[in-house]
Scaffold this active site. Structure first.
Site, PDB file in Angstrom:
ATOM      1  N   THR A 181      -3.894 -13.710  -5.506  1.00 41.55           N
ATOM      2  CA  THR A 181      -4.670 -13.488  -4.247  1.00 41.55           C
ATOM      3  C   THR A 181      -4.282 -12.114  -3.870  1.00 41.55           C
ATOM      4  O   THR A 181      -3.179 -11.756  -4.157  1.00 41.55           O
ATOM      5  CB  THR A 181      -4.000 -14.211  -3.087  1.00 41.55           C
ATOM      6  N   ARG A 209     -10.178 -27.946   0.097  1.00 34.35           N
ATOM      7  CA  ARG A 209      -8.957 -27.506  -0.089  1.00 34.35           C
ATOM      8  C   ARG A 209      -8.934 -26.238   0.656  1.00 34.35           C
ATOM      9  O   ARG A 209      -9.581 -25.374   0.310  1.00 34.35           O
ATOM     10  CB  ARG A 209      -8.363 -27.806  -1.380  1.00 34.35           C
ATOM     11  N   VAL A 210      -7.978 -25.802   1.596  1.00 34.99           N
ATOM     12  CA  VAL A 210      -7.695 -24.662   2.110  1.00 34.99           C
ATOM     13  C   VAL A 210      -6.425 -24.396   1.652  1.00 34.99           C
ATOM     14  O   VAL A 210      -5.358 -25.165   1.816  1.00 34.99           O
ATOM     15  CB  VAL A 210      -7.643 -24.776   3.556  1.00 34.99           C
ATOM     16  N   GLY A 211      -6.050 -22.980   1.105  1.00 34.81           N
ATOM     17  CA  GLY A 211      -4.726 -22.751   0.674  1.00 34.81           C
ATOM     18  C   GLY A 211      -3.883 -22.039   1.861  1.00 34.81           C
ATOM     19  O   GLY A 211      -4.087 -22.302   2.958  1.00 34.81           O
ATOM     20  N   ASP A 212      -2.779 -21.322   1.372  1.00 36.33           N
ATOM     21  CA  ASP A 212      -2.018 -20.663   2.483  1.00 36.33           C
ATOM     22  C   ASP A 212      -2.665 -19.288   3.073  1.00 36.33           C
ATOM     23  O   ASP A 212      -2.347 -18.869   4.147  1.00 36.33           O
ATOM     24  CB  ASP A 212      -0.564 -20.356   1.895  1.00 36.33           C
ATOM     25  N   GLY A 233       0.832 -17.108  -4.148  1.00 34.61           N
ATOM     26  CA  GLY A 233       1.399 -17.934  -4.911  1.00 34.61           C
ATOM     27  C   GLY A 233       0.959 -19.442  -4.774  1.00 34.61           C
ATOM     28  O   GLY A 233      -0.271 -19.671  -4.065  1.00 34.61           O
ATOM     29  N   ASP A 234       1.763 -20.519  -5.033  1.00 38.13           N
ATOM     30  CA  ASP A 234       1.093 -21.808  -4.788  1.00 38.13           C
ATOM     31  C   ASP A 234       0.997 -22.240  -3.256  1.00 38.13           C
ATOM     32  O   ASP A 234       2.078 -22.808  -2.822  1.00 38.13           O
ATOM     33  CB  ASP A 234       2.088 -22.930  -5.327  1.00 38.13           C
ATOM     34  N   GLY A 235      -0.162 -22.142  -2.795  1.00 32.39           N
ATOM     35  CA  GLY A 235      -0.418 -22.193  -1.276  1.00 32.39           C
ATOM     36  C   GLY A 235      -0.173 -23.364  -0.859  1.00 32.39           C
ATOM     37  O   GLY A 235       0.279 -23.722   0.267  1.00 32.39           O
TER      38      GLY A 235
HETATM   39  C1  SD4 Z   1      -3.816 -20.319  -2.723  1.00 29.96           C
HETATM   40  N1  SD4 Z   1      -2.289 -18.721  -2.199  1.00 29.96           N
HETATM   41  O1  SD4 Z   1      -4.916 -20.531  -2.603  1.00 29.96           O
HETATM   42  C2  SD4 Z   1      -3.448 -18.963  -2.699  1.00 29.96           C
HETATM   43  C3  SD4 Z   1      -3.306 -18.389  -4.241  1.00 29.96           C
HETATM   44  C4  SD4 Z   1      -2.668 -17.430  -4.666  1.00 29.96           C
HETATM   45  O2  SD4 Z   1      -1.373 -16.425  -6.397  1.00 29.96           O
HETATM   46  O3  SD4 Z   1      -1.997 -16.779  -3.923  1.00 29.96           O
HETATM   47  N2  SD4 Z   1      -2.288 -17.189  -6.059  1.00 29.96           N
HETATM   48  O4  SD4 Z   1      -2.988 -21.025  -3.013  1.00 29.96           O
END
Ligand code: SD4
Length: 317
Positions: A181, A209-212, A233-235
């Protein structure tokens, strides 16, 4: 180290840093810098994880999440699950500046964007189609459903049996290749701050799905009286801890940016020791820092910095 103005962004997305720096140098505001920087990544399809043509969901569609925050007025614009519009950060800014709202989602966000003059286009490319068909062939790994009961009559896809059969016991397979991201912070010479993000999220996600990244305080946060932060990262994990908000509050209480970033990562680690993620932080005087959770898929986190000392985009790790 302090030499305002300052632009920093997650990952080695140099063209984005350069675009944001150029915006500031040509008299643009910190919001212009963040918008233009993130928009550059949307055009360049940075890493395939920002903009169109990347991270197809379970049905093969690419959808986008983005946000932008003005650290002076505390206004925010965000879009999530945006479809058919390439310039997600532009739509986020339109939400902020042309509505009284903070976040629009899904189909309705796309309709809003079209009404605002953004062009509706297919976000699918040969590459995203290819990623999608490889995923189908590979029995849909990774997938993100838990406790799905097998139904042998359907194939891969929403609630499909292959998804159930090949599920790695709910184990998630997030790594640097499926997951990136752009998160960006800009600070001008007067200490005005803005922050933003843009992403196509997570490959093979469940539609909707919505991430962070578009979540205020999770993906990014900016308060010109304290500091700004942006996460990647892992949102699904990270948004539970509002790491960007936490880092800004720690800076408000006197933590230097590196320490604030480290604490925000540690907070998540307490519960998810092997999560994939990183955060960048800056304070109003132009000091900056970053931290990541060191896991096999992320041994070194690279980010970009441009300031008046370098006058160009410089890679840091
Ligand atoms: C997400 N945070 O949608 C985003 C993806 C991301 O490094 O940042 N990946 O989870």
């Amino acid at each position: 180290h302090t030499s305002l103005p300052l632009v920093i962004n997650t990952w080695p997305f140099k063209s984005a840093t350069a675009a944001a720096w150029h915006a500031l140098q040509s008299g643009g505001s910190v919001l212009d810098a963040v918008e233009e920087g993130c928009a550059r990544c949307e055009v360049d399809q940075c890493d395939g994880t920002v903009g169109f043509g990347g991270s197809p969901d379970e049905t093969g569609e690419t959808t986008l999440d983005a946000m932008i925050m003005n650290g002076n007025s505390m206004e925010v614009g965000a879009v999530a699950d945006l479809r058919r519009i390439k310039n997600a950060i532009g739509v986020a800014r339109a939400v902020m500046e042309r509505t009284e709202h903070t976040m629009l989602v899904g189909e309705s966000a796309s309709v809003f964007a079209e009404n605002m003059g953004f062009v509706a286009e297919d976000l699918t490319t040969n590459e995203s189609l290819n990623v999608f068909s490889q995923w189908l062939k590979g029995n849909c790994q990774p997938n993100y459903r838990k406790n799905v009961s097998p139904d042998p009559s359907t194939s891969c896809g929403p609630y499909g049996p292959k998804a159930a059969q090949t599920q790695c016991n709910g184990e998630r397979q997030v790594n640097i290749h499926s997951h990136d991201t752009i998160g960006m912070i800009a600070v001008d010479k007067d200490g005005h701050m803005a922050a933003g993000t843009s992403t196509n999220g997570l490959s093979h996600k469940v539609p909707g799905r919505v991430g962070d990244s578009p979540i205020i305080g999770a993906g990014a946060y900016a308060d010109s009286s304290a500091g700004a932060a942006a996460a990647t990262g892992d949102g699904d994990i990270m948004m539970r801890f509002l790491p960007s908000y936490l880092a800004v509050e720690l800076m408000r209480n006197g933590a230097d940016p590196s320490a604030a970033c480290k604490s925000a990562i540690s907070r998540i680690k307490r519960h998810y020791s092997d999560f994939f993620g990183a955060i960048i932080c800056a304070n109003t005087t132009g000091h900056y820092g970053a931290a990541c959770n060191r896991v096999p898929s992320l041994t070194e986190f690279h980010y970009m910095v441009a300031d008046s000392e370098s006058d160009t985009a410089v890679l840091k790790s």
